[in-house]
Every structure is written in C-alpha cells, then in structure tokens.
Design a protein around this motif. Sequence first.
Motif, short mmCIF file in Angstrom:
data_model
loop_
_atom_site.label_atom_id
_atom_site.label_comp_id
_atom_site.label_asym_id
_atom_site.label_seq_id
_atom_site.Cartn_x
_atom_site.Cartn_y
_atom_site.Cartn_z
N PHE A 128 0.76 -1.31 -0.06
CA PHE A 128 0.02 0.02 0.16
C PHE A 128 0.86 1.31 -0.04
O PHE A 128 0.56 2.25 -0.73
N ILE A 129 1.82 1.33 0.73
CA ILE A 129 2.93 2.30 0.85
C ILE A 129 3.40 2.76 -0.38
O ILE A 129 3.48 3.74 -1.00
N LEU A 130 3.95 1.52 -1.26
CA LEU A 130 4.61 1.75 -2.26
C LEU A 130 3.40 2.26 -3.42
O LEU A 130 3.75 2.93 -4.40
N MET A 131 2.38 1.64 -3.40
CA MET A 131 1.10 1.69 -4.55
C MET A 131 0.72 3.47 -4.53
O MET A 131 0.60 4.00 -5.41
N PHE A 132 0.65 4.18 -3.11
CA PHE A 132 0.33 5.36 -3.09
C PHE A 132 1.31 6.55 -3.14
O PHE A 132 1.29 7.60 -2.65
N SER A 133 2.70 5.90 -3.23
CA SER A 133 4.00 6.83 -2.87
C SER A 133 3.91 8.15 -3.91
O SER A 133 4.73 9.10 -3.42
N SER A 162 -1.75 7.07 -8.73
CA SER A 162 -0.45 6.69 -8.27
C SER A 162 -0.55 5.31 -8.07
O SER A 162 0.32 4.40 -8.58
N GLU A 163 -1.79 4.60 -7.89
CA GLU A 163 -2.00 3.07 -8.07
C GLU A 163 -1.56 2.71 -9.13
O GLU A 163 -0.88 1.42 -9.43
N SER A 164 -2.17 3.27 -10.31
CA SER A 164 -2.00 2.85 -11.80
C SER A 164 -0.49 3.08 -12.33
O SER A 164 -0.01 2.13 -12.74
N MET A 165 0.08 4.12 -11.81
CA MET A 165 1.24 4.36 -12.41
C MET A 165 2.46 3.50 -11.77
O MET A 165 3.52 3.22 -12.35
N MET A 166 2.19 3.03 -10.63
CA MET A 166 3.24 2.20 -9.85
C MET A 166 2.99 0.75 -10.17
O MET A 166 3.90 -0.16 -9.68
N VAL A 167 1.89 0.17 -10.97
CA VAL A 167 1.85 -0.99 -11.37
C VAL A 167 3.14 -1.39 -12.29
O VAL A 167 3.67 -0.81 -13.14
N MET A 206 13.95 11.12 -5.06
CA MET A 206 12.38 10.80 -5.05
C MET A 206 11.63 11.69 -5.99
O MET A 206 10.94 10.96 -6.73
N ALA A 207 12.01 12.90 -6.09
CA ALA A 207 11.29 13.71 -6.82
C ALA A 207 11.92 13.37 -8.46
O ALA A 207 11.27 13.53 -9.20
N GLY A 208 13.05 12.96 -8.61
CA GLY A 208 13.54 12.59 -9.88
C GLY A 208 13.01 11.37 -10.11
O GLY A 208 12.69 11.06 -11.51
N TYR A 209 12.60 10.45 -9.34
CA TYR A 209 12.14 9.17 -9.77
C TYR A 209 10.41 9.32 -10.16
O TYR A 209 10.18 8.93 -11.12
N TYR A 210 9.81 10.20 -9.40
CA TYR A 210 8.44 10.50 -9.79
C TYR A 210 8.55 11.41 -11.48
O TYR A 210 7.52 10.89 -12.33
N ASP A 211 9.33 12.19 -11.59
CA ASP A 211 9.34 13.03 -12.78
C ASP A 211 9.58 11.98 -13.83
O ASP A 211 9.26 11.92 -15.02
N ALA A 212 10.45 11.09 -13.69
CA ALA A 212 10.95 9.86 -14.74
C ALA A 212 9.62 9.09 -14.86
O ALA A 212 9.33 8.57 -16.25
N LEU A 213 8.91 8.67 -13.89
CA LEU A 213 7.69 7.81 -13.92
C LEU A 213 6.77 8.73 -14.65
O LEU A 213 5.98 7.85 -15.41
N ALA A 214 6.55 9.77 -14.50
CA ALA A 214 5.45 10.63 -15.07
C ALA A 214 5.65 10.82 -16.65
O ALA A 214 4.77 10.52 -17.35
N ALA A 215 7.16 10.93 -16.97
CA ALA A 215 7.60 10.93 -18.49
C ALA A 215 7.09 9.64 -19.09
O ALA A 215 6.48 9.67 -20.24
N GLU A 216 7.13 8.47 -18.30
CA GLU A 216 6.95 7.24 -18.97
C GLU A 216 5.22 7.03 -19.13
O GLU A 216 4.90 6.12 -19.89
N ASN A 217 4.58 7.69 -18.37
CA ASN A 217 2.96 7.50 -18.21
C ASN A 217 2.21 8.53 -18.67
O ASN A 217 1.09 9.02 -18.05
N ARG A 218 2.79 9.37 -19.65
CA ARG A 218 1.86 10.73 -20.26
C ARG A 218 0.65 10.18 -20.64
O ARG A 218 -0.17 10.90 -20.39
#
Length: 225
Positions: A128-133, A162-167, A206-218
């Motif tokens: 859950f922590i990872l899912m909503f991170s 967040s749940e969808s992006m962390m799949v 952590m901010a860099g991780y989100y930015d990279a994840l967001a770029a992958e999930n546009r």
Amino acid sequence: MLTNSELKKNARQTLRGHWQRAIKLTIVPVILTLLSAAYKYSNVSWLHTNLAAREWYTLFNVTELVMAFGIIYTLLDWVRNTDIINQSLPGRIFGLSVNTVLALTVQLAFMSFVVSIGMLIIIPGIIFILMFSQSVYIYKDQHETDPKMGAWEGVINSVSLSESMMVGHKWEFFKLNLSFLGWLLLSVATLGIGFIWLAPYYQLTMAGYYDALAAENRALIAQHA
C-alpha cells in the motif's frame, strides 16, 4: 525509465555546487523531526505531562507537515528547472494555499488509514505504501494542469493515478528506498547530524523518480486529466 543508480547520480549532479542552498531548504523540518522524536521517546516524565511541552510538540508537527509539502514541490520543480534553487526559498516553501495543504493532509490521513489496516499483515502494508507513494507529486501536477479542479477530486485522482502508475514499478521503488539504508544508519549513528545531508539527497532522488515515472506514463496521466 532511468535506473536507480542513474536517479541517484542525477540527484548528486543537481546538488553539486548547491548543497548549501539544498540544506537550507530542508534543514528546518529535519530539526523539527529530531526535536519531535526526542520528545516522543524521552523518558523524562514532566515533558509528557507539561501542557506547554505538548503544545510545542503539536506546533512542531504541524509546521513540519506544512513545510514538507512546500519542500517536496520545490524539489520537484528543481528537478525540472535547475534555476528554481536560486529563487526565494521561504516564498516557495510557504507558497501553498490553505486548501492545498488541507487537501494533502486529508490525502495523507486517508493513505495512513489504509496503510495501517494493511500493516496488520506486514506485506500488504508495504505494498500500500508503494502503491500510493507518488500521489502527493501527482496532486501538484494535476492542479497545475487544471487549477479549477476541486480539492477532493484532486485527492481521489492522485491516489487512483498513483496506484495505476506504480503497477510494475513497486519493486524497483522499494529497492531505491532500500539503497538509502546505509545513509540512514549513518545518520542515526551520528545522532541525526547525517540527516542534514541525507534529507536533500533522498528527497531530490524521490522527486527525480516521480518525474521519470510521469514521463513514462504521459498517456495514462492524460486519461485522468
């Protein structure tokens, strides 16, 4: 998606020559956290029965929470624009609206409730922590994309997204956090002094991780816009 080593390397490169500004940005919450921990785990009985001490403890926690949101968002902006760190730090830290702070607080309360239920069985709690991170970061981007979005709608959207992006990304994110264990132990061993350097390094990563994840999930983000 960048590897964890690349994310940490990028964070160090961003901090190079800017450690002083980064520490100024994050040091107050670090100090407040250490003071709160000292109060919470202190064996001095009068501290826990003294009304003024309890009020200060509450004030520290509230101030730390408000500043944490502003710092998280400033670091995300820094990842995206290196000139951000040269702007007024107090203005950026305390620039969030009351509605935004309240919405993010409700969001964290909701996630804490879900996680606390999951922690009855440890593994689901960690999942859950990872899912909503990523939800706090997502809330920022959602409201910048649509400033008219309601606070509650933003909370629901950011948690769901967040749940969808962390799949497929929970294990890599878990390993990224685990890679800071040595830093964490060193910081504890130095009675909290190490957190002065760990806080900006960890949070920027952590901010860099989100930015990279967001770029992958546009495409996925666009569907929730």
